[in-house]
Design an enzyme around this catalytic site. Structure first.
Site, short mmCIF file in Angstrom:
data_model
loop_
_atom_site.label_atom_id
_atom_site.label_comp_id
_atom_site.label_asym_id
_atom_site.label_seq_id
_atom_site.Cartn_x
_atom_site.Cartn_y
_atom_site.Cartn_z
N LYS A 25 13.16 -6.35 -2.59
CA LYS A 25 13.58 -5.00 -2.22
C LYS A 25 14.82 -5.08 -1.34
CE LYS A 25 11.62 -0.71 -0.29
NZ LYS A 25 10.43 -0.10 0.33
N SER A 35 8.78 3.93 -2.05
CA SER A 35 10.19 3.68 -2.13
C SER A 35 10.55 2.37 -2.83
CB SER A 35 10.81 3.69 -0.73
OG SER A 35 10.27 2.64 0.04
N SER A 83 4.83 2.76 0.29
CA SER A 83 5.94 2.37 -0.58
C SER A 83 5.73 1.15 -1.46
CB SER A 83 7.20 2.17 0.25
OG SER A 83 7.76 3.42 0.53
N1 GLN Z 1 6.92 8.12 1.13
C1 GLN Z 1 6.76 7.74 2.49
C2 GLN Z 1 7.97 8.18 3.28
O1 GLN Z 1 8.84 8.70 2.69
C3 GLN Z 1 6.54 6.27 2.61
C4 GLN Z 1 7.76 5.47 2.51
C5 GLN Z 1 7.52 4.01 2.75
O2 GLN Z 1 6.41 3.53 2.73
N2 GLN Z 1 8.60 3.30 3.04
O3 GLN Z 1 8.05 8.01 4.45
#
Ligand code: GLN
Length: 498
Positions: free
Chosen positions: A91, A166, A190
């Site tokens: 990532k 994400s 994410s």
């Molecule tokens: N969807 C969640 C957010 O937008 C989690 C994102 C993540 O785990 N990085 O904060």
């Protein structure tokens, strides 16, 4: 645009289809060369990447060089690490020395870290190959990979749908066989969300198990790095490599390194499984629940017992999560001003405030700016107690719910996501609707408990994920349950037709 669809695993395997365990074994036994395997992966990327767009950067030359180096080691009979030759996609918020690390943001478009994150050092020490950097929501803020500065990633099962986020690029790369395994990060879901939407195994480790050194912070009290793979065995292998104490991360716990493969037994007899009723309430689609109830029946057939449990404070989890995450983000992202770090407009006229604001307005996308503003507000004098402190108190109460429930059960299960993958563009203009998607994943981050998502079925050709949450530092149990499920079902054998 051609849409995906389900295709059952082909009988004759191409090298890019193999798992990390199979690849490293074949390389070690000299059945294949690392170079020919890597060419197979690169060819696959050439075939499908245009449709999927999983990567921000592919370092083919560097990867080939490393492959040849491993082949030389094999020929000389040198000792090889347990990920020998395995191509890993990373990532793009995990720092890689001499490889651009963008967080999918214009702010860091040209940032090339001079050092490796601890997890990257460990992958390299295990003789893995860094294949490239995967697309993500900007600074990991999102649930769909649509907030990336580099354009959205497409769900390999249906290219019109979001891959989740994400870490959407990592999950999409792995299931479309552009990479053998991948790393993601999970602040509020994410890793598990894209694992569910793309049909991967995705694990968020217990807070403190994996070093965050070199992970570009979004909300550091919540996040962990973890594996995205096609099988539970690969997940266990990858976790064994990346976990363990690190002096450079003060929240890293000092526990002995474990071989998580040793926990993989097809046996869950007498296991007590809790089904929190809050995971099956309003807002959770039938299509997301159905396969989980089928999984619960399967677990009972295999000798476990299922019990309804309750986590009453869960109704406040989402609000608490977003206040804490945005507050931490506003402080973590303060360093990007174009002066010390990040994007800098050519026109740098004006005083500090003008330049600072201009760089940040252009360097950050709309969602990141929204969160910085909301987080700053929640932390400001007069509101700190009302929002941030209150959120911290709720966090404690949620943890107490978890502690109470886990006195009577070994794991809890539920859907990973309340809704199945939706169309690209469908929710992006409605942030609240997007935040709602995280309702079932944020509790594990607020409490620090480990959680895994595994494939548990399909509805209308789209994958459904089963979430299993375990006790702190009991990833072994989590993996054993996931492994038993995988051994007794076929969902992990399907691939999207691309
Ligand atoms: N969807 C969640 C957010 O937008 C989690 C994102 C993540 O785990 N990085 O904060």
């Amino acid at each position: 645009m051609k849409t995906g669809g389900i295709e059952e695993k082909r009988a004759l395997s191409k090298l890019y289809e193999l798992t990390a365990i199979e690849i490293s074994e074949k390389i070690r036994n000299q059945e294949i060369s690392t170079e020919e395997y890597l060419y197979s992966i690169l060819e696959r990327i050439g075939q499908v990447e245009k449709k999927v767009h999983a990567f921000v950067t592919v370092v083919d030359e560097k990867a080939l060089e490393k492959a040849r180096e491993i082949d030389r080691k094999v020929r000389k009979g040198e000792k090889l690490g347990c990920l020998a030759g395995v191509a890993v996609a990373v990532k793009d918020n995990i720092c890689t020395r001499n490889i651009r690390t963008t967080c999918s943001s214009r702010m860091l478009e040209n940032f090339v870290p001079p050092y490796d994150a601890t997890v990257i050092e460990r992958l390299k020490a295990a003789d893995a190959i860094i294949l490239g950097k995967t697309n993500m929501d900007e600074f990991a803020m999102g649930t769909t990979t649509e907030t990336s500065y580099f354009g959205t990633t497409h769900n390999p099962w249906d290219l019109r749908k979001v891959p989740g986020g994400s870490s959407g690029g990592s999950a999409a790369a792995v299931i479309s066989e552009e990479a053998t395994v991948a790393l993601g990060s999970d602040t509020g879901g994410s890793i598990r969300c894209p694992a569910s939407y793309c049909s991967n195994v995705g694990l968020k480790p217990t807070y403190g198990l994996v070093s965050r050194y070199g992970l570009i912070s979004y909300a550091n009290s919540l996040e962990q790095i973890g594996p995205l793979t096609r099988t539970v065995r690969d997940c266990a292998l990858l976790l064994s490599v990346i976990s363990g104490h690190d002096d450079r991360d003060s929240t890293s716990v000092n526990l002995a390194q474990k071989d998580y493969l040793s926990f993989l037994q097809d046996d869950i007899k007498k296991l007590k499984i809790g089904l929190p009723k809050e995971f099956f309430e309003e807002g959770v689609e039938e299509d997301a629940k159905g396969p989980v109830f089928e999984a619960a029946d399967k677990f009972e057939d295999l000798g476990a017992s299922c019990h309804e449990v309750s986590l009453p404070m869960m109704s406040y989890a989402l609000a608490a999560y977003y206040i804490i995450a945005m507050s931490e983000a506003s402080s973590n992202l303060a360093r990007y001003d174009g002066l010390r770090y990040g994007y800098r407009e050519e026109n740098d006229e004006g005083d500090f405030d003008t330049v600072f604001s201009r760089n940040r307005r252009i360097g950050f996308g709309a969602e990141v700016r929204r969160r910085i503003i909301l987080g700053t507000y929640a932390l400001s004098a007069g509101y700190f107690e009302q929002y941030y402190m209150k959120a911290l108190k709720i966090r404690t109460l949620i943890r107490r719910d978890f502690e109470r429930v886990f006195k009577n059960v070994d794991v809890i299960i539920g859907p990973t996501m309340p809704v199945l993958p939706f169309d690209i563009g469908e929710r992006i203009d409605d942030p609240l609707k997007l935040y709602m998607c995280d309702i079932l994943t944020v509790p594990a981050n607020l409490t620090g408990y480990p959680a895994i998502s595994v494939p548990c079925g399909f509805r209308n050709g789209l994958p459904v994920g089963l979430q299993i949450i375990g006790k702190p530092f009991e990833e072994g149990t989590l993996l054993r349950v996931a492994y038993t499920f995988e051994r007794n079902t076929d969902y992990h054998k399907y691939r999207p037709s691309l």
